[in-house]
Scaffold this active site. Sequence first.
Site, mmCIF file in Angstrom:
data_model
loop_
_atom_site.group_PDB
_atom_site.id
_atom_site.type_symbol
_atom_site.label_atom_id
_atom_site.label_comp_id
_atom_site.label_asym_id
_atom_site.label_seq_id
_atom_site.Cartn_x
_atom_site.Cartn_y
_atom_site.Cartn_z
ATOM 1 N N LYS A 166 -28.422 -27.311 -26.922
ATOM 2 C CA LYS A 166 -29.211 -26.839 -25.789
ATOM 3 C C LYS A 166 -28.695 -25.445 -25.447
ATOM 4 O O LYS A 166 -27.665 -25.289 -24.792
ATOM 5 C CB LYS A 166 -29.058 -27.794 -24.601
ATOM 6 N N CYS A 275 -15.871 -14.346 -21.138
ATOM 7 C CA CYS A 275 -14.931 -15.219 -20.422
ATOM 8 C C CYS A 275 -13.480 -14.816 -20.645
ATOM 9 O O CYS A 275 -12.596 -15.225 -19.893
ATOM 10 C CB CYS A 275 -15.145 -16.674 -20.831
ATOM 11 N N GLU A 370 -13.843 -14.826 -10.865
ATOM 12 C CA GLU A 370 -14.280 -14.296 -12.153
ATOM 13 C C GLU A 370 -15.403 -13.289 -11.907
ATOM 14 O O GLU A 370 -16.373 -13.578 -11.208
ATOM 15 C CB GLU A 370 -14.753 -15.427 -13.059
#
Length: 466
Positions: A166, A275, A370
């Site tokens: 997905k 990330c 973040e």
Amino acid sequence: MYINGEWVKTNEWMEVTNPATGETIGSVPIITHKQMDLVINSAELAFHEWKRLSVYERAAYLHKWYELIDKNAEEIARVLTMEQGKPLKEALGEVHYANSFLEWYKEEGKRMYGETIPSQFREKRILIQKQPIGVVAAITPWNFPAAMITRKVAPALVAGCTIIIKPASQTPLTALLLAKYGHEAGIPKGVLNVITGKSSLIGDNLLQDPRVKKLTFTGSTEIGKQLMAQAATTVKKVSLELGGHAPFIVFEDANIEKAVKGAIQSKFRNAGQTCICANRIFVHESIHSTFIERFVEEVKKLKIGNGLNSQSDIGPLIDLSARNKVQSQIKDAIENGGLIHCGGRVVADNFLEPTVISNVKDEMMVMTEETFGPVAPIATFRNEDEVVNRANNSPYGLAAYFYTESLSRMYRVTESLEYGIIGVNDAAPSTAQAPFGGLKESGIGREGSHYGLDEYVEVKYVSISI
């Protein structure tokens, strides 16, 4: 969608847009409940045949797929840039990086060794077997729409699993293009599946169905926790690659030119939407002014623009929500004493100038949340113990970087930092043959290397009395 070796449509569609222009570049189907059952059933049936193939046969399919991706890398990169926004040169680099996982695992799968363990009894033999876990659900992010797929699919397939992918709703076209070349490589029906649609419907079905034995997810820590809780209802095996807030430390004995180059590479790749990018830059107070001067000089050279423009270094943020988040961090830093040396302005809807902020404090949003954007906050430190403690003061533990010319410090700091990936004088540590993953709330499990292969197998112990 690509289900059971066929291209499938529905009556409902969702648009895919180019974040650089806002232009609609395609549409993908919204999967139905009935189709969800079809794809899981197809993957389950295919698993029983796929796992019986020898690992050499499975590796041969991966090799054909690798060759087709390599041959069509520029086409894939162009589609990737159009739906994700990153500069075309970065997109092409990602496609080759993605393909390196197929290349690595088609060989590493042949070394999925078991064990024979000596028994304390003369009449017993102990065997350890590794066998594929079964149907895998893979949920992948928008920031690396090619590499985050192959990093999961390659070990899963070579181990003998089947997979349902997905992709992120913002970037499904790259995934479907990869599936096209997997189909042309002859991968048997049901082994590789790509579905699109509503995350809630897809996630609920994949996680509640006991036929799905494994979940692999790359994305935010918040969503990862939710998926982990859902997976617990059927005790699925999970591997999670979640958020990060990487410290980038420049010690007083560092080679400043190397450190500046590394900080540029790590912080501004994909407009800071990675990330493992440098999010908190700590520079020793004795070289702080020199570092900022050189760093700002290089940041000002970066060109902003549509990723399809060969001159562009910085593409758009993925959407307005992402831009607003980054702007809120910049605003908070300024209101609390941060000094902007360059950037900080919106150029167009999703474009934000690469920004350098000094005089930052550890309590600022940009140092605690973040960022996922082209903002480089720079703080100073006085000594090694201090900066290691500040670097570790985070719920995240994915990647960290530091620059030093001291061998002793290299050992001390790598052993003290609470991160799963550490780059020493190296701003680009990712590679197919090394384990990628984090500590603390940055995830569970590893991707890449032989450790990544172990995520898709069950260990079976056989005791034999002779």
